[in-house]
Motif scaffolding. Structure first.
Motif, PDB file in Angstrom:
ATOM      1  N   LYS A   1      24.618  60.588  30.008  1.00 56.40           N
ATOM      2  CA  LYS A   1      24.617  62.022  29.869  1.00 56.40           C
ATOM      3  C   LYS A   1      25.092  60.935  28.092  1.00 56.40           C
ATOM      4  O   LYS A   1      26.709  61.157  28.087  1.00 56.40           O
ATOM      5  CB  LYS A   1      25.179  63.030  29.229  1.00 56.40           C
ATOM      6  N   LEU A   2      24.234  60.644  27.108  1.00 59.01           N
ATOM      7  CA  LEU A   2      25.089  60.072  25.925  1.00 59.01           C
ATOM      8  C   LEU A   2      25.941  59.133  25.360  1.00 59.01           C
ATOM      9  O   LEU A   2      26.124  58.543  24.102  1.00 59.01           O
ATOM     10  CB  LEU A   2      26.369  61.462  25.093  1.00 59.01           C
ATOM     11  N   GLY A   3      24.733  58.256  26.788  1.00 55.72           N
ATOM     12  CA  GLY A   3      24.980  57.259  26.700  1.00 55.72           C
ATOM     13  C   GLY A   3      24.052  56.309  26.239  1.00 55.72           C
ATOM     14  O   GLY A   3      23.025  57.148  24.938  1.00 55.72           O
ATOM     15  N   PRO A   4      23.449  54.777  26.620  1.00 51.50           N
ATOM     16  CA  PRO A   4      22.618  53.974  25.678  1.00 51.50           C
ATOM     17  C   PRO A   4      21.673  54.507  25.887  1.00 51.50           C
ATOM     18  O   PRO A   4      21.148  54.833  26.703  1.00 51.50           O
ATOM     19  CB  PRO A   4      23.074  52.544  26.577  1.00 51.50           C
ATOM     20  N   PRO A   5      20.632  54.295  24.471  1.00 47.48           N
ATOM     21  CA  PRO A   5      19.758  54.827  24.473  1.00 47.48           C
ATOM     22  C   PRO A   5      18.464  53.854  25.647  1.00 47.48           C
ATOM     23  O   PRO A   5      19.504  52.699  26.168  1.00 47.48           O
ATOM     24  CB  PRO A   5      18.787  55.011  22.545  1.00 47.48           C
ATOM     25  N   ASP A   6      17.356  54.682  25.820  1.00 46.26           N
ATOM     26  CA  ASP A   6      16.359  53.236  26.924  1.00 46.26           C
ATOM     27  C   ASP A   6      15.638  52.254  26.059  1.00 46.26           C
ATOM     28  O   ASP A   6      16.111  51.233  26.537  1.00 46.26           O
ATOM     29  CB  ASP A   6      15.081  53.962  26.980  1.00 46.26           C
ATOM     30  N   ASP A   7      15.496  52.236  24.408  1.00 45.04           N
ATOM     31  CA  ASP A   7      15.442  50.826  23.570  1.00 45.04           C
ATOM     32  C   ASP A   7      16.156  50.060  23.920  1.00 45.04           C
ATOM     33  O   ASP A   7      17.340  50.767  23.526  1.00 45.04           O
ATOM     34  CB  ASP A   7      14.904  52.256  22.074  1.00 45.04           C
ATOM     35  N   THR A   8      16.096  48.622  23.790  1.00 46.82           N
ATOM     36  CA  THR A   8      16.463  47.593  23.778  1.00 46.82           C
ATOM     37  C   THR A   8      17.617  47.461  22.511  1.00 46.82           C
ATOM     38  O   THR A   8      18.771  47.608  22.455  1.00 46.82           O
ATOM     39  CB  THR A   8      16.080  46.471  24.164  1.00 46.82           C
ATOM     40  N   ASP A   9      17.563  47.755  21.454  1.00 46.54           N
ATOM     41  CA  ASP A   9      18.084  48.144  19.970  1.00 46.54           C
ATOM     42  C   ASP A   9      18.325  48.607  20.486  1.00 46.54           C
ATOM     43  O   ASP A   9      19.914  48.297  19.537  1.00 46.54           O
ATOM     44  CB  ASP A   9      16.888  47.298  18.474  1.00 46.54           C
ATOM     45  N   ALA A  10      18.331  49.722  19.864  1.00 53.48           N
ATOM     46  CA  ALA A  10      19.297  51.329  19.894  1.00 53.48           C
ATOM     47  C   ALA A  10      20.445  51.040  20.851  1.00 53.48           C
ATOM     48  O   ALA A  10      21.550  51.117  20.433  1.00 53.48           O
ATOM     49  CB  ALA A  10      18.440  51.970  20.100  1.00 53.48           C
ATOM     50  N   ALA A  11      20.371  50.666  22.067  1.00 52.69           N
ATOM     51  CA  ALA A  11      21.027  50.466  23.177  1.00 52.69           C
ATOM     52  C   ALA A  11      21.948  49.407  22.739  1.00 52.69           C
ATOM     53  O   ALA A  11      23.593  49.558  23.313  1.00 52.69           O
ATOM     54  CB  ALA A  11      20.721  49.557  24.714  1.00 52.69           C
ATOM     55  N   LEU A  12      21.314  47.682  21.917  1.00 52.05           N
ATOM     56  CA  LEU A  12      22.840  47.284  21.630  1.00 52.05           C
ATOM     57  C   LEU A  12      23.566  47.906  20.994  1.00 52.05           C
ATOM     58  O   LEU A  12      24.955  47.480  20.320  1.00 52.05           O
ATOM     59  CB  LEU A  12      22.207  46.091  20.889  1.00 52.05           C
ATOM     60  N   ARG A  13      23.071  48.851  19.599  1.00 49.39           N
ATOM     61  CA  ARG A  13      24.237  48.973  18.722  1.00 49.39           C
ATOM     62  C   ARG A  13      25.193  49.991  19.296  1.00 49.39           C
ATOM     63  O   ARG A  13      25.940  50.315  18.834  1.00 49.39           O
ATOM     64  CB  ARG A  13      22.888  50.089  17.707  1.00 49.39           C
ATOM     65  N   TRP A  14      24.083  51.184  20.521  1.00 49.41           N
ATOM     66  CA  TRP A  14      25.668  51.840  21.052  1.00 49.41           C
ATOM     67  C   TRP A  14      26.086  50.919  21.185  1.00 49.41           C
ATOM     68  O   TRP A  14      27.207  51.631  21.257  1.00 49.41           O
ATOM     69  CB  TRP A  14      24.472  52.617  22.191  1.00 49.41           C
TER      70      TRP A  14
END
Length: 208
Positions: free
Chosen positions: A81-94
């Protein structure tokens, strides 16, 4: 075992209280006051961790230090919960903003605070440090002008992590009216019910 937050007033640990409220996890707060003359953490914190810094999270026999590590631990404990999104670019930003908040953005803001307390002795360095800090502020303003939250379209732990340095910047660099995207983002996070609940648990907080 219950989660215990060793919370220092007016510090980075306010983010951990907020994170726990967003995750709806039960926790206990042990509050510590700064030395009124030095503004340093009290020696009692060294009994919990050798560095005597806050935040510290106590859980299942572990003492966990460093805000980003605590946030990562809580995300894992909450099954993402509140972790990295599924999208790779968004996860890298996270992941990036968990590191950037303290690794790159906070140091010039801290230097600005120290120099401000040095009086005339700090004047030679003031311009350089302020320029360095504003380079980061301009970068963040550009990021928030392109998306509503740091990782992407949804609120996440990256926003929790970025809160303290931007709250400090708003106060120390007088950003109101000059960086509208940052100010609007700060107003939105401060309006969140979990943020307000964390303030009640943690006591007075100079940056809210």
């Amino acid at each position: 075992m219950a989660i215990i937050v060793h919370h220092l007033e007016n510090s980075r640990s306010q983010r951990i209280l907020w994170m726990l409220e967003e995750l709806d996890l039960p926790y206990e707060v042990k509050c510590y006051e700064r030395n009124p003359k030095t503004m340093l953490a009290p020696p009692e914190l060294k009994r919990i961790h050798p560095l005597g810094k806050s935040p510290l999270l106590e859980h299942d026999g572990r003492i966990i230090a460093e805000t980003a590590t605590i946030i990562w631990y809580l995300v894992a404990f909450s099954h993402g919960k509140l972790g990295p999104p599924d999208d790779t670019d968004a996860a890298l930003r996270w992941r990036y903003y968990l590191d950037y908040a303290e690794g790159s953005l906070m140091p010039p803001l801290l230097l600005s605070l120290v120099i401000g307390r040095m009086g005339p002795f700090g004047w030679p360095a003031k311009g350089f440090v302020t320029k360095m800090a504003m380079t980061h502020i301009d970068y963040v303003e550009g990021e928030l002008s392109r998306r509503p939250w740091f990782a992407g379209s949804e609120f996440s732990a990256a926003d929790v992590m970025m809160s303290f340095p931007l709250e400090a910047a708003r106060q120390r660099l007088k950003l109101d009216g000059r960086r509208p995207s940052i100010v609007e983002w700060l107003d939105r996070i401060h309006a969140r019910p979990a943020y307000q609940a964390a303030l009640e648990k943690g006591g007075p907080y100079a940056f809210a």
